[in-house]
Design an enzyme around this catalytic site. Sequence first.
Site, PDB file in Angstrom:
ATOM      1  N   ASP A  77       0.835  -1.208   0.000  1.00 47.75           N
ATOM      2  CA  ASP A  77       0.000   0.000   0.000  1.00 47.75           C
ATOM      3  C   ASP A  77       0.873   1.264   0.000  1.00 47.75           C
ATOM      4  O   ASP A  77       2.082   1.218   0.244  1.00 47.75           O
ATOM      5  CB  ASP A  77      -0.884  -0.033   1.257  1.00 47.75           C
ATOM      6  CG  ASP A  77      -2.166   0.767   1.116  1.00 47.75           C
ATOM      7  OD1 ASP A  77      -2.286   1.540   0.153  1.00 47.75           O
ATOM      8  OD2 ASP A  77      -3.047   0.629   1.991  1.00 47.75           O
ATOM      9  N   ASP A 102     -10.701   1.999  -3.342  1.00 55.58           N
ATOM     10  CA  ASP A 102     -11.271   1.781  -2.012  1.00 55.58           C
ATOM     11  C   ASP A 102     -12.794   1.840  -2.058  1.00 55.58           C
ATOM     12  O   ASP A 102     -13.459   1.556  -1.065  1.00 55.58           O
ATOM     13  CB  ASP A 102     -10.763   2.849  -1.030  1.00 55.58           C
ATOM     14  CG  ASP A 102      -9.427   2.461  -0.426  1.00 55.58           C
ATOM     15  OD1 ASP A 102      -8.981   1.318  -0.646  1.00 55.58           O
ATOM     16  OD2 ASP A 102      -8.823   3.309   0.264  1.00 55.58           O
TER      17      ASP A 102
HETATM   18  C1  DGJ Z   1      -5.773   2.011   1.929  1.00 53.83           C
HETATM   19  C2  DGJ Z   1      -6.128   0.780   1.131  1.00 53.83           C
HETATM   20  O1  DGJ Z   1      -6.582   1.145  -0.124  1.00 53.83           O
HETATM   21  C3  DGJ Z   1      -7.157  -0.025   1.915  1.00 53.83           C
HETATM   22  O2  DGJ Z   1      -7.564  -1.116   1.162  1.00 53.83           O
HETATM   23  C4  DGJ Z   1      -6.568  -0.441   3.221  1.00 53.83           C
HETATM   24  O3  DGJ Z   1      -5.522  -1.345   3.003  1.00 53.83           O
HETATM   25  C5  DGJ Z   1      -6.092   0.778   4.004  1.00 53.83           C
HETATM   26  N1  DGJ Z   1      -5.237   1.602   3.220  1.00 53.83           N
HETATM   27  C6  DGJ Z   1      -5.372   0.357   5.249  1.00 53.83           C
HETATM   28  O4  DGJ Z   1      -4.830   1.415   5.903  1.00 53.83           O
END
Ligand code: DGJ
Length: 731
Positions: free
Chosen positions: A490, A552
Site C-alpha cells: 500500500d 477503495d
Molecule cells: C488504503 C487501502 O486502499 C485499503 O484497502 C486499506 O488497506 C487501508 N489503506 C489500510 O490502511
Amino acid sequence: MARTTNHPIPHSSRANPIEVDGTSFALNGKNISYRFHVDSAAGDLILNHFGGPVTEDPVAQIIPNGGGWSNQAHLRREFPDLGRGDFRTPAVHIKHAKGFALCDFKYQSHTVMKGKPALHNLPCTFGSSDEVATLIVHLWDSCSAVAADLSYSIFPNYDAIVRSVTITNKGRDTISVEKLASLSVDFPHDDYDMLQLQGEWTRECTRARRKVDYGLQGFGSSTGYSSHYHNPFLSLVSPSTTESQGDAWGFSLIYTGSFNIEVEKSPQGLTRVLVGMNPCQLSWPLNPGESLESPECVSVFSDSGIGNMSRKFHRLYRQNLIKSKFVYEPRPVLLNSWEGLYFDFDESTIYRLAQASANLGVKLFVLDDGWFGDKHPRINDKAGLGDWVVNPKRFPNGLKLLAENISRLEAANSKETLRFGLWVEPEMINRSSTLYEEHPEWVLHAGDYLRSETRQQLVLNAALPEVQEFIITSVASILENMPVTYIKWDNNRGIHESPTPANHHAYILGMYRIFEVLTSRFPDVLWEGCASGGGRYDAGILQYFPQVWTSDNTDALDRIYIQFGTSLVYPPSTMGAHVSAVPNDVTGRTTPIRFRAHVAMMGGSFGLELDPDALPEDDKAQIPDLIALAEKISPIIIRGDMWRLNLPEASNYPSALFISEDGNQAVLFAFQIRTTGVHNYPLLRLEGLDPSATYKLDGERTLSGATLMNGGIQYRFGSDYDSKVVLLEKI
Ligand code: DGJ
C-alpha cells in the site's frame, strides 16, 4: 530545397517490421504504419504517417516558410526542441552550463535490431526477436556535445510502438535536463477528441472526453506518483469514434511517478501529443559522460474503435510487460480483513475471520493494516508505520504461529488449505514510530521547511540507498519468517517536501530497484499494488505486481464505472475487485449480494472484504455458489479479451463480454441499474464472436454467433441492481 521524401517502402509487416530506405524509416504492424524520415536540409526527423497501413508516405506538400509567420509551424517533428523557431511545446529542454536552453539535434546514424534492449533502471516492455524489433535513431547536438537516442520498438502483433529517449552528456560541463518527453508525435491537420481517465480517491479512472481545441490542453500528476487524479494514459480519437468504430490512438506511459501529458493544437491545425515525466519535478543534472533515460511510452492504434485499442494494450501488457509468473494464472479467491474489521482485531478475531473465510470456500486470507508496531502499536492510523515487527499485544503467540494455523484450515468445497497474505506500507513512516526516533533524516524533507503530514504519516526517501536497504530487509524478513504467499503493498499519501526536484524521479528509481529485488527474490509470492485504492494503477507498477487494488470504493454501481474506465488501458486480469457489506462504507448504497459479486467477478482477483459472521444469513448462504461461479469463469477473465458492450455512462444496462483466448468460451455480464417499470428490455448485441459458430448459453439454448451479434439477445431484469452472468460455449 525539398523537405519531404515520398519513399514507397512497402507495407510488409510479416516480412519486416522495420524497413529503412536511406534515411526513411517505416515501422509496420499488422494493421498500422509509422513512417518518418530525416529532413535533408535540417537533419531533423519528420513524421510522415502514424495510423492504418500505407504503402508509401502520404503526399505532403510542405510550403517552405510554412505559408505563415513561423518556418517550423507546419512540420511534424519527431523530437521537437526549444528556442529555434518551433513555437509549440517542446519534447526536450536542456539547460546548459552557460545558461542557454537551446538544442539542435541532427540525425547522425541509426541502428536496427531484432528484439528489444531493456532500459537500465526503469520498468519496460520485453519480447523475443520474433515478437519485437527496434530502431534506434542517434541524434547529435554538436554545439553542446549532447547526444539523444530515440528508441522505437514495434510489436507488430499488437500494433504497438514503444518509444523512449536517452540523453547523454558528452561535453565537459554539467547540464540539466529540465524536460524530456518519452513520446512526441505530431498529428496532421484534423479534428480530434481526447479521452482521459480522471478521478479522485474512491472515484478512480473516470472517463472524460473532450474536443481538442486550439492551444495547449493536458493533464498530469505532481503528487510524486501516477495518482488518483489523472492516469498516465491518453487516447486521441476522431470525433465520430465509438467503442467499436473509428480511429483511436492510445498512449500509455510506463511510469509510476509524476507525469505530464500535453496536447497542443497549433494555429495551423496540427495536433502535438507529448507524454513524459513531469518537468516541474525533473531538473536532472547530467555530469560529463552521464545519461538520462526516459520511461517508455506505448502507442497503439486501432481503426476499429476504442475497444480494440484497449484489447491491444491488454494483450501486450499481459504478454510483454507483466513479469510475474501469475500473469496468466487464475488468482485465489481471497478475503481481506480491512472493511470487515478495520483496526479492531486481535489474534482470536483474526482466526475466527479466517475460519469463516475457509468455511465459505475462500482460498487466501489477507490480514490488512494493523498487525505491527511494538513500542508504537498500529492500533489506528496515527502510529507504527516503519516498525515492521509484529504487535506482541495483539498476537501474544506471534503472528507466525497464527499464520501457520490459518494455513492449515481447509477451504470448503475444495482440497485446498487456506493461504495467508499480509498488508504492508513500507514507503511510509509515522512520527510516532521507533524508526522515526532513530532515523528522522530518512524522511523526505526540504531543509527546515515543515514536514507536512497526510494521514499522520511522512514518506521515506526511497532515493537513499540506506532507505532502499531498510525496506528490502524489512519486507524480506517478513517473507522469510512467516508462511506468507501474498503481499498487498500500500501507499497512502503523496509527496510534498522534497530536497530537489530531481529527487522525485530518483525516488521512483529507488522504488523500482526495491520492487525488482523483492519480486525477483520472492517470485512465488503474489504481489498486489495499492495506493489508497487505485492511486498508483499504472503500467510501471504492473511490471512487478500482476494485480492492483482498483479502488477503495467497493460500491458495485460505482465499481462498474471504475472497472470499465480502468479497462481502457489495463487488463481486467490486473484488477482487484471485492464484495463488501452493505450499506457501502463509502457511498451508503445498498445493492444485492449477487450484483456486488457479479461486478467483482469482472476483475482478475475476485475477493470478499467483509466479516461473513456479520452478514444477513441469506446473503451469506449465497456466497459459496458465487465463489464457485467466480472460479469457473476466472480463466476467461484472466486470459481472455474484454468487449465493453454498453458503457455505464451511456446505458441503464451496462454490459461486457469476455471471450477466451481460443474463442471457445465466453462470459457475458449484463446489468440493470434502475428498474424502469413497464418498459421493454433492450436487445443486447454481442461482439467478437465467430458468426458462423453455434454457442450454447448456460448449457441451455443454442444460437449462432451471427444471431447473437446481429440480432442480439434479450434478458428480463427485475428490480434495481439486477444482473446476469451467462456462460457461452461454442459447440
Ligand atoms: C488504503 C487501502 O486502499 C485499503 O484497502 C486499506 O488497506 C487501508 N489503506 C489500510 O490502511
